[in-house]
Each structure stands twice: as C-alpha cells, then as structure tokens.
Write an enzyme that holds these catalytic residues in place. Structure first.
Site, mmCIF file in Angstrom:
data_model
loop_
_atom_site.group_PDB
_atom_site.id
_atom_site.type_symbol
_atom_site.label_atom_id
_atom_site.label_comp_id
_atom_site.label_asym_id
_atom_site.label_seq_id
_atom_site.Cartn_x
_atom_site.Cartn_y
_atom_site.Cartn_z
ATOM 1 N N HIS A 92 3.152 7.114 8.265
ATOM 2 C CA HIS A 92 3.678 6.802 7.011
ATOM 3 C C HIS A 92 5.158 7.301 7.225
ATOM 4 O O HIS A 92 5.545 8.055 8.167
ATOM 5 C CB HIS A 92 3.087 7.813 6.044
ATOM 6 C CG HIS A 92 2.400 7.874 5.315
ATOM 7 N ND1 HIS A 92 0.757 7.914 5.314
ATOM 8 C CD2 HIS A 92 1.335 6.396 4.560
ATOM 9 C CE1 HIS A 92 -0.093 7.976 4.679
ATOM 10 N NE2 HIS A 92 0.051 6.215 4.810
ATOM 11 N N ASP A 123 3.489 12.139 9.533
ATOM 12 C CA ASP A 123 2.514 12.244 9.435
ATOM 13 C C ASP A 123 1.472 11.747 10.762
ATOM 14 O O ASP A 123 0.538 11.215 10.527
ATOM 15 C CB ASP A 123 1.062 11.985 8.366
ATOM 16 C CG ASP A 123 1.769 11.477 7.724
ATOM 17 O OD1 ASP A 123 1.998 9.771 8.426
ATOM 18 O OD2 ASP A 123 1.226 10.865 6.026
ATOM 19 N N SER A 139 1.050 -1.258 0.155
ATOM 20 C CA SER A 139 0.053 0.189 -0.459
ATOM 21 C C SER A 139 0.999 1.519 -0.383
ATOM 22 O O SER A 139 2.014 1.435 -0.366
ATOM 23 C CB SER A 139 -0.882 -0.153 1.134
ATOM 24 O OG SER A 139 -0.150 0.151 2.443
#
Length: 256
Positions: free
Chosen positions: A190, A187, A14
C-alpha cells in the site's frame, strides 16, 4: 445532495483506493487540488479483485442515475495478481479473466454517458521482501511478486490501448524513483505519501494532456463562487479588495 452541483470524479477500486485518504494519500491530495472544482467520490473496497467489481457494477454505477460521473478512475489488479491458493479460494483472478473483467468495467462505464471520461491505473510494483516480512501467520500462502504485478500491469495497459482508454502505468512510474522500495510503500504493497504523490502527478499529467472538451485538468476548470466581492480581504490601501478564490500558496507542492 448539496449544491451547487459539481462534476463528480469517482475513484473505484480496491484497498489502494479505499485508503487513499490515509497517510497523505492520493485521494486526499486530489480532493484538495479539486476543491471548489469537482467532488471526489470514493468507492474503494479492501481486498477486492476485478471479479467482485464486475458483480457490483450496476449498484455502484447505475445506468438510470439522475447524475452520472464526469470522470472515473479505476484501479484493480493487485489482488487479482496474487498467486492462486491451493484451495481455489482467495483473491487471485487468472490473467485472461482479469482482462475480460476490466473490459466489462470499461464497457459499463462507457455506457453511462457519452461524455464520461475514464482513466485506468495499472498494477503497481511491490516490495517483495517487506511483503514476506509483514505477512501474518493468520493468512496462508500469500504470494505477491513483482513479476506477477508486471504481467497484470502490462495486460491492463494493452487493454486500455485497445479500447482507447487513458491510463497510468503505475508499475513503471513508481520504479523510476531510485528509492522506490523504501519510499513508496507503508507495508510493501500500500502506498505511502511519496508513492501517492507519484500517482497524483501521473493522473494530473494524463488530465493535462488529454484532448477532452471540456478539459478536466484542475487549472482549466471553473472555480465555484469565484466572483469578486466587497467581502474579500482588503489591501493596504484601504480601498481595494483581493479575490482569494484561486490561491494555492498553502500547498507544499505546486501541482502542474
């Protein structure tokens, strides 16, 4: 296709895979480490879960491909582990389905070649406070907790043990740093450069310790066009050349 043909290492997952070339990411670091040794191919998809990954396995990894990957590093779980949305929509995948999806991915990859090598990355932790702060009102009911991440990480690891797959326990590895909450993420979800360095270190550890023949650890793999040449740099004696094909002095980190 350009030559010479090198071993192909595929990163499949992902957003943590898709953006692994950003912010000093782990994909970019691996590409540099394996320059002249293997081609790192990126198949990362922002926002994806294991359910979507299973749907495209035949397209990403066709069984009739002329060349099959030497190594596949797989990461799904962060989006799967999000809390379910009241509408039934969204990336959440129930834990039992997640386990079976990851089993399907592993089974498909194993079927590509008897020589293929596989590493699963488990779900990393999140900085819950920063996730809440950064969540835009554009989205609704985003639920990400470290406890859910732990459950999906442990499930991935148990599956790997059952199927005799190599794995990296990212949930544990990142939290070994005392400052992981502030250092490892851009963040809260990530990976920042410091988080990516941990991922690389753990992957290299697996590759070094794996009893695979041939070894896929970077120090054990041949370097392309590494033969001596009269075109190499000339030493101070004016007669001798020096082969620079194995130089790594430019790296800020001398990876093991």
């Amino acid at each position: 296709m350009v030559g010479p043909q090198r071993p192909q290492f595929v990163l499949f997952g992902s957003s943590i895979v898709q953006i692994s070339y950003s912010n000093g990411g782990w994909g970019a670091i691996l590409s540099e480490i394996y320059s002249r040794k293997a081609d790192i191919l990126l198949r990362g998809y922002y926002g994806w879960n294991s359910r979507r990954a299973v749907q495209v396995l035949d397209q990403v990894f066709p069984k009739d491909a002329a060349v099959q990957p030497t190594l596949v590093i797989v990461y799904f779980g962060g989006n799967d582990s999000m809390g379910p949305h009241s509408s039934g929509l969204g990336p959440h995948v129930p834990l039992p389905e997640y386990i079976e999806n990851m089993r399907k991915i592993a089974t498909h990859l194993k079927g590509l070649s008897e020589n293929i090598r596989i590493i699963f990355l488990s779900c990393p932790p999140v900085d819950e406070a920063r996730v809440r702060e950064n969540t835009s009102s554009y989205f609704s009911e985003l639920v990400r907790t470290n406890e859910l991440c732990r459950q999906y990480s442990e499930a991935c690891i148990e599956l790997c043990k059952e199927m005799n797959l190599k794995f990296v326990d990212l949930w544990t590895a990142l939290q070994k740093r005392e400052d992981w909450l502030t250092a490892c993420f851009t963040d809260g979800i990530h990976l920042a450069e410091e988080g990516s360095k941990i991922v690389v270190e753990e992957i290299l550890k697996v590759l070094k310790e794996a009893e695979w023949t041939p070894s896929l650890h970077w120090k054990s793999m041949p370097t392309e066009f590494s033969e001596d040449s009269p075109c190499d740099l000339v030493l101070a004696d004016g007669k001798t050349t020096i082969n620079s094909s194995e130089w790594t002095y430019h790296r800020q980190i001398q990876w093991d």
